[in-house]
Design an enzyme around this catalytic site. Structure first.
Site, mmCIF file in Angstrom:
data_model
loop_
_atom_site.group_PDB
_atom_site.id
_atom_site.type_symbol
_atom_site.label_atom_id
_atom_site.label_comp_id
_atom_site.label_asym_id
_atom_site.label_seq_id
_atom_site.Cartn_x
_atom_site.Cartn_y
_atom_site.Cartn_z
ATOM 1 N N ASN A 77 0.852 -1.174 0.000
ATOM 2 C CA ASN A 77 0.000 0.000 0.000
ATOM 3 C C ASN A 77 0.903 1.245 0.000
ATOM 4 O O ASN A 77 1.719 1.414 0.886
ATOM 5 C CB ASN A 77 -0.902 -0.024 1.237
ATOM 6 C CG ASN A 77 -1.934 1.061 1.231
ATOM 7 O OD1 ASN A 77 -1.599 2.238 1.125
ATOM 8 N ND2 ASN A 77 -3.194 0.688 1.349
ATOM 9 N N HIS A 88 -3.527 0.744 -3.412
ATOM 10 C CA HIS A 88 -3.557 -0.330 -2.424
ATOM 11 C C HIS A 88 -2.492 -1.353 -2.812
ATOM 12 O O HIS A 88 -1.964 -1.329 -3.923
ATOM 13 C CB HIS A 88 -4.931 -0.981 -2.403
ATOM 14 C CG HIS A 88 -5.971 -0.166 -1.712
ATOM 15 N ND1 HIS A 88 -7.237 -0.642 -1.490
ATOM 16 C CD2 HIS A 88 -5.954 1.074 -1.179
ATOM 17 C CE1 HIS A 88 -7.958 0.268 -0.859
ATOM 18 N NE2 HIS A 88 -7.194 1.326 -0.666
ATOM 19 N N GLU A 90 -2.554 -4.550 -3.616
ATOM 20 C CA GLU A 90 -2.808 -5.387 -4.780
ATOM 21 C C GLU A 90 -2.694 -4.581 -6.070
ATOM 22 O O GLU A 90 -2.181 -5.082 -7.078
ATOM 23 C CB GLU A 90 -4.208 -6.021 -4.683
ATOM 24 C CG GLU A 90 -4.403 -6.893 -3.460
ATOM 25 C CD GLU A 90 -4.825 -6.127 -2.205
ATOM 26 O OE1 GLU A 90 -5.135 -6.783 -1.204
ATOM 27 O OE2 GLU A 90 -4.846 -4.874 -2.214
ATOM 28 N N SER A 115 -7.587 -9.139 3.297
ATOM 29 C CA SER A 115 -8.666 -9.393 2.342
ATOM 30 C C SER A 115 -8.806 -8.202 1.394
ATOM 31 O O SER A 115 -8.952 -7.062 1.833
ATOM 32 C CB SER A 115 -9.980 -9.607 3.105
ATOM 33 O OG SER A 115 -11.044 -9.875 2.232
ATOM 34 N N CYS A 117 -10.102 -5.289 -0.918
ATOM 35 C CA CYS A 117 -11.290 -4.436 -0.921
ATOM 36 C C CYS A 117 -12.045 -4.574 -2.247
ATOM 37 O O CYS A 117 -11.631 -5.323 -3.135
ATOM 38 C CB CYS A 117 -10.882 -2.980 -0.702
ATOM 39 S SG CYS A 117 -10.017 -2.268 -2.135
ATOM 40 N N CYS A 120 -9.713 -3.650 -5.316
ATOM 41 C CA CYS A 120 -8.677 -4.647 -5.605
ATOM 42 C C CYS A 120 -9.293 -5.974 -6.049
ATOM 43 O O CYS A 120 -8.766 -6.637 -6.942
ATOM 44 C CB CYS A 120 -7.782 -4.825 -4.387
ATOM 45 S SG CYS A 120 -6.908 -3.289 -3.948
ATOM 46 N N ASP A 180 -8.102 4.939 4.462
ATOM 47 C CA ASP A 180 -7.756 3.923 3.465
ATOM 48 C C ASP A 180 -8.968 3.090 3.049
ATOM 49 O O ASP A 180 -9.083 2.715 1.885
ATOM 50 C CB ASP A 180 -6.662 3.013 4.005
ATOM 51 C CG ASP A 180 -6.023 2.169 2.925
ATOM 52 O OD1 ASP A 180 -5.399 2.761 2.023
ATOM 53 O OD2 ASP A 180 -6.143 0.941 2.977
#
Length: 183
Positions: A77, A88, A90, A115, A117, A120, A180
């Site tokens: 991130n 982010h 990912e 996990s 979002c 992503c 975030d």
């Protein structure tokens, strides 16, 4: 260094990986990261990315993209570091993997310490990434049921180190965490 020297040929690379009978891969003229071994080591690489993000003053979430047992993209991130609305872990990881063929994505696994979002997860769905390994989903849970309904295999590890990183970060920087996740 001349342009010809900047390209690495797998047969000429000497490293500790060579001693193990492994050589780094080359795709599209660029050297890929060496193999990290079985799955748990890929999560370790994502955790290392998360820790790097924390050192840089950002949010400790990390991700790696793996194709054929090789890490082809790493990210963490970087919203704080880059003043970005969307970087982010990912997203950073997939961006840093560079342009890949559709078949590459269809044979990949995305590892993330948290996990993913909606944004992503949507990116993983767009590129038809078939497997996502999630370090933990107790701190935050993205649209996992929806992602599964679209045929993606999710593996939830609930790794204690991933949970501790987030727990400590949120206790220290709740306002940044809320920013975030859009709260």
């Amino acid at each position: 260094m001349s342009p010809s020297e900047s390209r690495v040929r797998p047969s000429r690379v000497r490293s500790h990986h060579s001693a193990l009978g492994r050589t780094p891969s080359v795709r599209g003229g660029r050297r890929l990261r060496p193999r990290c071994g079985p799955g748990p080591n890929f999560l370790r690489a994502a955790i290392d990315e998360a820790r790097q993000g924390l050192v840089e003053g950002g949010i400790p979430i990390g991700s790696v993209l793996v194709i054929d047992g090789t890490i082809v993209g790493r990210g963490h991130n970087r919203r704080v570091q880059n003043g970005s609305a969307i970087l982010h872990a990912e997203m950073d990881c997939i961006e840093r993997a560079g342009r890949l063929k559709a078949a590459d994505y269809r044979g990949s696994t995305l590892y993330s310490t948290l996990s993913p979002c909606d944004m992503c997860s949507g990116t993983a769905l767009l590129y038809a990434i078939p497997r996502i390994v999630i370090g933990e989903n107790r701190t935050f849970q993205g649209p996992e049921d929806y992602v599964r309904s679209r045929g993606v295999e999710l593996t939830i590890v609930n790794d204690p180190e991933c949970m501790q990183l987030m727990r400590e970060f949120i206790a220290a920087r709740a306002e940044l965490w809320n920013e975030d996740i859009g709260v």
